[in-house]
Design an enzyme around this catalytic site. Structure first.
Site, PDB file in Angstrom:
ATOM      1  N   GLY A 163      74.294  -2.823-119.973  1.00  0.00           N
ATOM      2  CA  GLY A 163      73.973  -3.046-121.376  1.00  0.00           C
ATOM      3  C   GLY A 163      73.478  -4.465-121.585  1.00  0.00           C
ATOM      4  CD  GLN A 169      74.188 -10.013-123.428  1.00  0.00           C
ATOM      5  OE1 GLN A 169      73.998  -8.825-123.657  1.00  0.00           O
ATOM      6  NE2 GLN A 169      74.837 -10.423-122.354  1.00  0.00           N
ATOM      7  CB  CYS A 193      79.560 -10.323-120.543  1.00  0.00           C
ATOM      8  SG  CYS A 193      78.297 -10.705-121.764  1.00  0.00           S
ATOM      9  CG  LEU A 194      74.254  -8.643-117.519  1.00  0.00           C
ATOM     10  CD1 LEU A 194      72.906  -7.968-117.771  1.00  0.00           C
ATOM     11  CD2 LEU A 194      74.510  -8.785-116.017  1.00  0.00           C
TER      12      LEU A 194
HETATM   13 CO    CO Z   1      77.928  -8.807-122.854  1.00  0.00          CO
END
Ligand code: CO
Length: 167
Positions: A44, A49, A89-90
């Site tokens: 995701g 981001q 999380c990226l």
């Molecule tokens: Co994230």
């Protein structure tokens, strides 16, 4: 080119604005976000981001491979029951440039409304991994990161790894 924003970047803490026009530019950005998500082996990615303060996310269902592009996603109901699942999380990377994982408790199922890139409205109920990913990604649109749900001790453990990366 879109640039990944990492934990510590204030843009990740901003509230995102609703999308008003679904146009070619948005479709191009969604396409590029899918590429970034797949390059980084994520499931995701949310607009902030990549530095865009608008309400849209992309998700790849890890079980079926189905791709979702959710514009203005809204969680309209959450199950009472919660489950604990590991999240990463990226935007929260450790010293090896890979996501730092931690257990997070969240509702096990959610109902979500959204519009797709062809302006078609959808409503769906998700459970399991998809419910988890949808909640994590929609949180990003409100400036919330998964580390916000951790105890202070566990959050410190994650942040120590994040700081090691910055070295
Ligand atoms: Co994230």
């Amino acid at each position: 080119m879109l640039e990944m924003r990492l934990c510590g970047d204030p843009i990740l803490r901003e509230m995102c604005a609703p999308v008003e026009d679904i146009d070619g530019e948005l479709q191009r950005v969604l396409y590029e976000m899918v590429k970034i998500m797949e390059d980084q082996k994520g499931v995701g990615l949310a607009a902030p981001q990549v530095g865009i303060l608008k309400r849209f996310i992309v998700i790849r269902n890890p079980e079926t491979g189905e791709l979702f592009k959710l514009i203005n996603p809204k969680i309209t109901s959450k199950s009472e029951g919660k489950i604990i699942l590991e999240e990463g999380c990226l935007s929260v990377l450790g010293p090896d440039d890979l996501p730092v994982f931690a257990d997070v408790a969240r509702p096990s199922a959610v109902t979500v409304e959204w519009t797709d890139e062809n302006k078609k409205p959808h409503t769906a109920e998700f459970s399991g991994n998809m419910a988890r990913i949808v909640q994590h990604e929609t949180d990003h649109l409100d400036g919330i990161l998964f580390i916000d749900y951790l105890s202070s001790v566990k959050r410190e453990m994650v942040m120590r790894k994040v700081k090691k990366r910055k070295g």
